[in-house]
Design a protein around this motif. Structure first.
Motif, PDB file in Angstrom:
ATOM      1  N   VAL A 149       0.835  -1.198   0.000  1.00  0.00           N
ATOM      2  CA  VAL A 149       0.000   0.000   0.000  1.00  0.00           C
ATOM      3  C   VAL A 149       0.872   1.252   0.000  1.00  0.00           C
ATOM      4  CG1 VAL A 149      -1.813   1.240   1.282  1.00  0.00           C
ATOM      5  CG2 VAL A 149      -1.883  -1.226   1.142  1.00  0.00           C
ATOM      6  N   ASP A 150       2.202   1.066   0.138  1.00  0.00           N
ATOM      7  CA  ASP A 150       3.174   2.155   0.101  1.00  0.00           C
ATOM      8  C   ASP A 150       2.965   3.142   1.241  1.00  0.00           C
ATOM      9  OD1 ASP A 150       5.376   3.497  -0.730  1.00  0.00           O
ATOM     10  OD2 ASP A 150       4.507   4.318  -2.566  1.00  0.00           O
ATOM     11  N   VAL A 151       2.946   2.610   2.464  1.00  0.00           N
ATOM     12  CA  VAL A 151       2.788   3.428   3.662  1.00  0.00           C
ATOM     13  C   VAL A 151       3.875   3.045   4.661  1.00  0.00           C
ATOM     14  CG1 VAL A 151       1.317   3.908   5.664  1.00  0.00           C
ATOM     15  CG2 VAL A 151       0.308   3.771   3.397  1.00  0.00           C
ATOM     16  N   ALA A 152       4.428   4.036   5.349  1.00  0.00           N
ATOM     17  CA  ALA A 152       5.416   3.790   6.401  1.00  0.00           C
ATOM     18  C   ALA A 152       5.090   4.669   7.602  1.00  0.00           C
ATOM     19  CB  ALA A 152       6.830   4.075   5.904  1.00  0.00           C
ATOM     20  N   VAL A 153       5.446   4.167   8.797  1.00  0.00           N
ATOM     21  CA  VAL A 153       5.206   4.889  10.046  1.00  0.00           C
ATOM     22  C   VAL A 153       6.551   5.179  10.700  1.00  0.00           C
ATOM     23  CG1 VAL A 153       4.079   4.847  12.298  1.00  0.00           C
ATOM     24  CG2 VAL A 153       2.986   3.718  10.340  1.00  0.00           C
ATOM     25  N   LEU A 154       6.797   6.452  11.014  1.00  0.00           N
ATOM     26  CA  LEU A 154       8.023   6.893  11.673  1.00  0.00           C
ATOM     27  C   LEU A 154       7.718   7.425  13.061  1.00  0.00           C
ATOM     28  CD1 LEU A 154       9.566   8.991   8.731  1.00  0.00           C
ATOM     29  CD2 LEU A 154       9.782   6.532   9.127  1.00  0.00           C
ATOM     30  N   LYS A 155       8.781   7.507  13.895  1.00  0.00           N
ATOM     31  CA  LYS A 155       8.616   8.065  15.254  1.00  0.00           C
ATOM     32  C   LYS A 155       9.823   8.945  15.565  1.00  0.00           C
ATOM     33  CE  LYS A 155       6.804   8.114  19.523  1.00  0.00           C
ATOM     34  NZ  LYS A 155       7.648   9.165  20.137  1.00  0.00           N
ATOM     35  N   ILE A 156       9.543  10.130  16.078  1.00  0.00           N
ATOM     36  CA  ILE A 156      10.608  11.020  16.543  1.00  0.00           C
ATOM     37  C   ILE A 156      10.404  11.293  18.031  1.00  0.00           C
ATOM     38  CG2 ILE A 156      10.953  12.087  14.294  1.00  0.00           C
ATOM     39  CD1 ILE A 156       9.320  14.480  15.242  1.00  0.00           C
ATOM     40  N   LYS A 157      11.511  11.531  18.739  1.00  0.00           N
ATOM     41  CA  LYS A 157      11.442  11.831  20.171  1.00  0.00           C
ATOM     42  C   LYS A 157      11.382  13.337  20.358  1.00  0.00           C
ATOM     43  CE  LYS A 157      14.000   7.703  21.606  1.00  0.00           C
ATOM     44  NZ  LYS A 157      15.195   7.175  22.323  1.00  0.00           N
ATOM     45  N   VAL A 158      10.339  13.781  21.034  1.00  0.00           N
ATOM     46  CA  VAL A 158      10.134  15.217  21.244  1.00  0.00           C
ATOM     47  C   VAL A 158       9.875  15.494  22.718  1.00  0.00           C
ATOM     48  CG1 VAL A 158       9.278  15.666  18.923  1.00  0.00           C
ATOM     49  CG2 VAL A 158       7.680  14.954  20.693  1.00  0.00           C
TER      50      VAL A 158
END
Length: 490
Positions: A147-156
């Motif tokens: 489906v061409d989807v990615a999930v990212l995470k950043i620390k804030v």
């Protein structure tokens, strides 16, 4: 009389004006400005940058000459000088960094970001730049190539502004949308357009269901959001159609309903869990529909059923046409894989099939698809076939299966069917791709094991006024259904 006509004419003009005015009043025009909405949404969109370390040959760039060439020794001296530094450093492979860019958007205050899989695929480093210029290293939580989807995470440390997924099904062709992204690395850029079409299949994967837009989308916009006028994400900008590589007003976005399902799965399991039915299918064409006596072409024709699959256990048979799945009509073949994939694993669903002209209601419990295996896929076949002598019958040359032909075609001893030993050139069967070595196992949903049975079934259908027959054909491990029209002189 002339005065009467003039009087009536004036009344008619007034009446037309009275009818036309409300239409103009209630017509929904273009927004005066997108500025307020843009101000609100821009801080939620990020630029995505990736780095990939690529190994390269240390000898890359040196000319290659045939052995014995007078230039071979000359260039070898430079090669040796570059590789020989007095230690093993010159022997180690070199690497270079490949960089790419894309877009993404924030969906939670704690730093969850959505982008396209192709933006971060094979990346060794992923970073994001916020609208205010702040940069973060990003962790890949999960991705889905289909489906061409990615999930990212950043620390804030502080809560981030974020947006929510909307319901793309409520948007109509012609509705205004905003696209925000990072074209050519320029940073947050806003473009506006409309939804040009829905449910587009661009042959990028098994679950294609794209929204099409004329909003300006270019390289670097991938992974960016498509917003409706309520500021909700209804799509993820993914691809463009462009012979030149630049925008020509044809862009495509993954619908939010499809993307959100994948995102939820990744957030919960770290990967996508899809429903599994266990069938091979093909489209119901006009000829197939006519050969089966259907009033229109719709549904998905089952070519084969995997043993011990949910479909097998639920009673689905080869030759069935799946017309409803879990309350949803299957309008065309390519809709079924997407519906099945989005069905909750373990759920028992009602499936309606057409079998020999009758509706059958089945109950099937959906299992989980092993992503390494195929599920609901179009049936395929190989055209290379053994050369088997035969006799001609009604345009096709048919022959009973023998032990010798079963061995030649690697068929089980109890395999039943009729061998196609020859096909008349440029006949309807030839144009449909039938070739010698194919084995007919059914004629319009009736099994056949001898030439006599096949001819009898074909004659029966001709007498009923059918214009074509539907042959279920076995070829090199695959089954497919092939509609063949009767010759006009038959």
């Amino acid at each position: 009389m002339t005065k009467v006509k003039k009087y009536l004419s004036n009344i008619l003009v007034v009446a037309i004006c009275v009818v036309a005015i409300p239409t103009a009043v209630f017509a929904k025009g273009a927004p005066d400005s997108f500025a307020d909405l843009s101000d609100k949404l821009l801080p939620t969109v990020v630029n995505v940058y990736t780095k990939q370390n690529v190994r390269i040959d240390r000898n890359e760039g040196f000319p290659q000459f045939p052995p014995g060439s007078p230039f071979e020794e000359f260039f070898k001296r430079f090669e040796d000088r570059d590789n020989n530094n007095g230690d093993d450093e010159g022997k180690r492979p070199r690497t270079r960094q490949r960089m790419s860019l894309g877009s993404g958007f924030i969906i939670s205050a704690d730093g969850i970001i959505i982008t396209n899989n192709h933006v971060i695929d094979k990346a060794d480093e992923v970073s994001v730049r916020m609208h205010d210029g702040t940069e973060y290293d990003a962790e890949i939580i999960g991705k889905d190539s289909k489906v061409d989807v990615a999930v990212l995470k950043i620390k804030v440390d502080e809560p981030l502004p974020f947006v929510k997924f909307g319901d793309d099904s409520k948007s109509r062709v012609g509705d205004w949308i905003l696209a925000i992204g990072n074209p050519y690395g320029l940073g947050g850029s806003v473009t506006a357009g409309i939804i040009s079409a829905r449910n587009r299949d661009i042959n990028s994967g098994p679950y294609d269901n794209y929204l099409q837009t004329d909003a300006s989308i270019n390289r670097g916009n991938s992974g960016g959001p498509m917003f409706n006028m309520d500021g909700e994400v209804i799509g993820i900008n993914t691809a463009i159609y462009s012979p030149s590589g630049g925008n020509i007003g044809i862009g495509f976005a993954v619908p939010s309903s499809q993307a959100k399902h994948v995102v939820d799965q990744i957030m919960e399991y770290g990967h996508t869990r899809r429903g599994w039915l266990g069938v091979s299918i093909q489209a119901v064409t006009k000829d197939i529909a006519e050969s089966l006596g259907m009033d229109r072409e719709y549904g998905a024709l089952v070519s084969s059923v995997n043993k011990e699959s949910p479909a097998d256990k639920g009673g689905v048979e080869s030759g069935d046409i799946i017309i409803e799945f879990d309350g949803q009509e299957v309008g065309e073949m390519r809709e079924l894989p997407r519906i099945v994939a989005n069905t909750k694993i373990g759920k028992t669903v009602k499936v309606v099939v057409l079998r020999k002209g009758d509706r059958k209601n089945l109950k099937i419990t959906i299992a989980e698809l092993d992503e390494e295996e195929k599920d609901v896929v179009p049936a395929t076949a190989d055209e290379d076939q053994p050369d088997i002598p035969s006799e001609k019958v009604i345009g096709l040359t048919l022959e009973d299966l023998t032990d010798k032909t079963r061995e030649a075609l690697d068929l089980d001893a109890d395999f039943k069917g009729v061998l196609i030993a020859g096909v008349e050139s440029y006949s309807p069967a030839f144009e449909r791709g039938l070739r010698r070595g194919d084995v007919i196992v059914e004629v319009t949903q009736e099994e056949v094991s001898t030439v006599e049975e096949a001819i009898s079934r074909i004659d029966e259908l001709k007498k009923k006024g059918r214009k074509s027959v539907l042959l279920k054909v076995y070829r090199r491990g695959d089954y497919s259904h092939v509609p063949v029209k009767f010759d006009e002189d038959e």
